[in-house]
Motif scaffolding. Structure first.
Motif, PDB file in Angstrom:
ATOM      1  N   GLU A   1     -10.875   6.840  35.494  1.00 24.06           N
ATOM      2  CA  GLU A   1      -9.910   6.251  36.627  1.00 24.06           C
ATOM      3  C   GLU A   1     -10.906   4.965  36.351  1.00 24.06           C
ATOM      4  N   VAL A   2     -11.246   4.736  36.811  1.00 23.78           N
ATOM      5  CA  VAL A   2     -12.076   3.138  36.591  1.00 23.78           C
ATOM      6  C   VAL A   2     -12.616   2.198  35.233  1.00 23.78           C
ATOM      7  N   ARG A   3     -12.573   3.469  34.688  1.00 25.32           N
ATOM      8  CA  ARG A   3     -12.093   2.710  33.447  1.00 25.32           C
ATOM      9  C   ARG A   3     -10.977   2.189  32.774  1.00 25.32           C
ATOM     10  N   THR A   4     -10.221   3.360  32.954  1.00 25.66           N
ATOM     11  CA  THR A   4      -8.864   2.829  32.570  1.00 25.66           C
ATOM     12  C   THR A   4      -8.082   1.921  33.585  1.00 25.66           C
ATOM     13  N   LEU A   5      -8.359   1.795  34.515  1.00 27.46           N
ATOM     14  CA  LEU A   5      -7.979   0.494  35.626  1.00 27.46           C
ATOM     15  C   LEU A   5      -8.451  -0.669  35.386  1.00 27.46           C
ATOM     16  N   ASN A   6      -9.978  -0.797  34.730  1.00 27.40           N
ATOM     17  CA  ASN A   6     -10.817  -1.633  33.941  1.00 27.40           C
ATOM     18  C   ASN A   6      -9.422  -2.352  32.949  1.00 27.40           C
ATOM     19  N   ALA A   7      -9.424  -1.112  31.881  1.00 27.72           N
ATOM     20  CA  ALA A   7      -8.691  -1.514  30.760  1.00 27.72           C
ATOM     21  C   ALA A   7      -6.935  -1.452  31.459  1.00 27.72           C
ATOM     22  N   LEU A   8      -6.839  -1.455  32.370  1.00 27.68           N
ATOM     23  CA  LEU A   8      -5.177  -2.114  32.532  1.00 27.68           C
ATOM     24  C   LEU A   8      -5.193  -3.564  33.339  1.00 27.68           C
ATOM     25  N   ILE A   9      -6.411  -4.222  33.664  1.00 30.20           N
ATOM     26  CA  ILE A   9      -6.740  -4.697  33.778  1.00 30.20           C
ATOM     27  C   ILE A   9      -6.652  -5.746  32.740  1.00 30.20           C
ATOM     28  N   ASN A  10      -7.660  -5.744  32.282  1.00 31.00           N
ATOM     29  CA  ASN A  10      -7.928  -6.437  30.480  1.00 31.00           C
ATOM     30  C   ASN A  10      -6.633  -6.281  29.661  1.00 31.00           C
TER      31      ASN A  10
ATOM     32  N   LYS B   1     -22.228  12.267  48.721  1.00 32.90           N
ATOM     33  CA  LYS B   1     -22.835  12.848  48.261  1.00 32.90           C
ATOM     34  C   LYS B   1     -23.455  12.923  47.101  1.00 32.90           C
ATOM     35  N   GLU B   2     -22.602  12.500  46.010  1.00 39.48           N
ATOM     36  CA  GLU B   2     -23.308  12.792  44.779  1.00 39.48           C
ATOM     37  C   GLU B   2     -23.968  11.288  44.035  1.00 39.48           C
ATOM     38  N   SER B   3     -24.241  10.252  45.394  1.00 38.20           N
ATOM     39  CA  SER B   3     -24.769   9.161  45.082  1.00 38.20           C
ATOM     40  C   SER B   3     -24.467   7.790  44.192  1.00 38.20           C
ATOM     41  N   LEU B   4     -23.384   8.154  44.042  1.00 40.56           N
ATOM     42  CA  LEU B   4     -22.781   6.839  43.408  1.00 40.56           C
ATOM     43  C   LEU B   4     -22.529   5.841  44.227  1.00 40.56           C
ATOM     44  N   SER B   5     -21.676   5.016  43.132  1.00 43.79           N
ATOM     45  CA  SER B   5     -20.869   3.369  43.550  1.00 43.79           C
ATOM     46  C   SER B   5     -20.037   4.206  43.706  1.00 43.79           C
ATOM     47  N   PHE B   6     -18.985   3.632  44.636  1.00 44.92           N
ATOM     48  CA  PHE B   6     -17.573   3.657  45.474  1.00 44.92           C
ATOM     49  C   PHE B   6     -17.221   2.312  45.327  1.00 44.92           C
ATOM     50  N   ASP B   7     -16.154   1.407  44.887  1.00 42.22           N
ATOM     51  CA  ASP B   7     -15.615   0.719  45.550  1.00 42.22           C
ATOM     52  C   ASP B   7     -14.175   1.009  45.663  1.00 42.22           C
ATOM     53  N   ILE B   8     -13.990   0.873  46.812  1.00 42.84           N
ATOM     54  CA  ILE B   8     -12.618   1.111  47.931  1.00 42.84           C
ATOM     55  C   ILE B   8     -11.896   0.613  47.299  1.00 42.84           C
ATOM     56  N   THR B   9     -11.988  -0.486  46.941  1.00 43.23           N
ATOM     57  CA  THR B   9     -10.076  -1.469  46.389  1.00 43.23           C
ATOM     58  C   THR B   9      -9.927  -0.794  45.088  1.00 43.23           C
ATOM     59  N   GLY B  10     -11.314  -0.554  43.966  1.00 45.73           N
ATOM     60  CA  GLY B  10     -10.470  -0.271  42.862  1.00 45.73           C
ATOM     61  C   GLY B  10     -10.356   0.897  43.031  1.00 45.73           C
ATOM     62  N   HIS B  11     -10.429   1.769  43.804  1.00 50.15           N
ATOM     63  CA  HIS B  11      -9.789   3.298  44.142  1.00 50.15           C
ATOM     64  C   HIS B  11      -8.558   3.229  44.439  1.00 50.15           C
ATOM     65  N   LEU B  12      -8.240   2.848  45.738  1.00 52.63           N
ATOM     66  CA  LEU B  12      -7.144   2.273  46.093  1.00 52.63           C
ATOM     67  C   LEU B  12      -5.939   2.003  45.263  1.00 52.63           C
ATOM     68  N   LEU B  13      -6.672   0.791  44.191  1.00 59.35           N
ATOM     69  CA  LEU B  13      -5.657   0.629  42.619  1.00 59.35           C
ATOM     70  C   LEU B  13      -5.511   1.908  42.158  1.00 59.35           C
ATOM     71  N   ILE B  14      -5.868   1.716  41.966  1.00 60.48           N
ATOM     72  CA  ILE B  14      -6.119   3.295  41.139  1.00 60.48           C
ATOM     73  C   ILE B  14      -5.040   4.221  40.988  1.00 60.48           C
ATOM     74  N   LEU B  15      -4.800   4.514  42.401  1.00 59.09           N
ATOM     75  CA  LEU B  15      -4.406   5.434  43.443  1.00 59.09           C
ATOM     76  C   LEU B  15      -2.740   4.939  43.891  1.00 59.09           C
ATOM     77  N   LEU B  16      -2.524   3.599  44.009  1.00 57.26           N
ATOM     78  CA  LEU B  16      -1.183   3.558  43.782  1.00 57.26           C
ATOM     79  C   LEU B  16      -0.774   3.262  42.761  1.00 57.26           C
ATOM     80  N   ILE B  17      -1.664   3.219  41.123  1.00 55.57           N
ATOM     81  CA  ILE B  17      -1.039   3.551  39.631  1.00 55.57           C
ATOM     82  C   ILE B  17      -1.164   4.959  39.734  1.00 55.57           C
ATOM     83  N   LYS B  18      -1.764   5.350  39.754  1.00 51.22           N
ATOM     84  CA  LYS B  18      -1.688   7.053  39.678  1.00 51.22           C
ATOM     85  C   LYS B  18      -0.321   7.829  40.681  1.00 51.22           C
ATOM     86  N   HIS B  19      -0.297   7.044  41.939  1.00 51.70           N
ATOM     87  CA  HIS B  19       1.159   7.711  42.552  1.00 51.70           C
ATOM     88  C   HIS B  19       2.416   7.251  42.441  1.00 51.70           C
ATOM     89  N   PHE B  20       2.583   6.126  41.898  1.00 53.00           N
ATOM     90  CA  PHE B  20       3.730   4.796  42.718  1.00 53.00           C
ATOM     91  C   PHE B  20       4.065   4.892  41.011  1.00 53.00           C
TER      92      PHE B  20
END
Length: 129
Positions: free
Chosen positions: A102-111, A65-84
């Motif tokens: 959250e994407v920036r946080t995931l990147n930091a967690l990975i890095n 809707k907002e014409s944003l890029s969306f990486d489904i795998t990245g968001h799934l990984l974020i939600l894995l950390i967020k919920h578990f």
């Protein structure tokens, strides 16, 4: 043939059984020479998996809707950390801002090597569900 069962299911016993079945365990992760505690779910609740799937769909629809890029795998990984895990994610009230942070946080967690340390501790059978 009848089965004799003296136990009756009651609300408190049901909640107690769920609490016993879905425990968290504390793990230690290292980053920048420091050790940190993180609690992770040993077993994933079916209802939490359903919540993640619903949230993933909402995020995807919002991004479209907002014409944003969306990486489904990245968001799934974020939600894995967020919920578990017990890692707290702050919410701004804006889905777009929350997703960006959250994407920036995931990147930091990975890095920092933290993401791998956490995921290695999850039960592989649970993650593959």
């Amino acid at each position: 043939m009848s089965i004799k069962n003296d136990k009756k299911l009651e609300q408190l016993s049901i909640l107690s059984m769920e609490q016993e079945a879905y425990k968290r365990k504390e793990i230690k992760v290292k980053a920048n020479g420091e050790e940190y505690s993180v609690c992770i779910d040993e077993k994933f609740k079916e209802t939490e998996i359903a919540t993640i799937l619903t949230e993933l769909v909402k995020r995807s629809e919002h991004a479209k809707k907002e014409s944003l890029s969306f990486d489904i795998t990245g968001h799934l990984l974020i939600l894995l950390i967020k919920h578990f895990t017990d890692i707290q994610f702050q919410e701004t009230g804006s889905i777009s801002k929350d997703m960006d942070i959250e994407v920036r946080t995931l990147n930091a967690l990975i890095n920092l090597g933290i993401f791998e340390q956490i995921v290695e501790q999850f039960d592989k059978a649970e993650v593959s569900r």
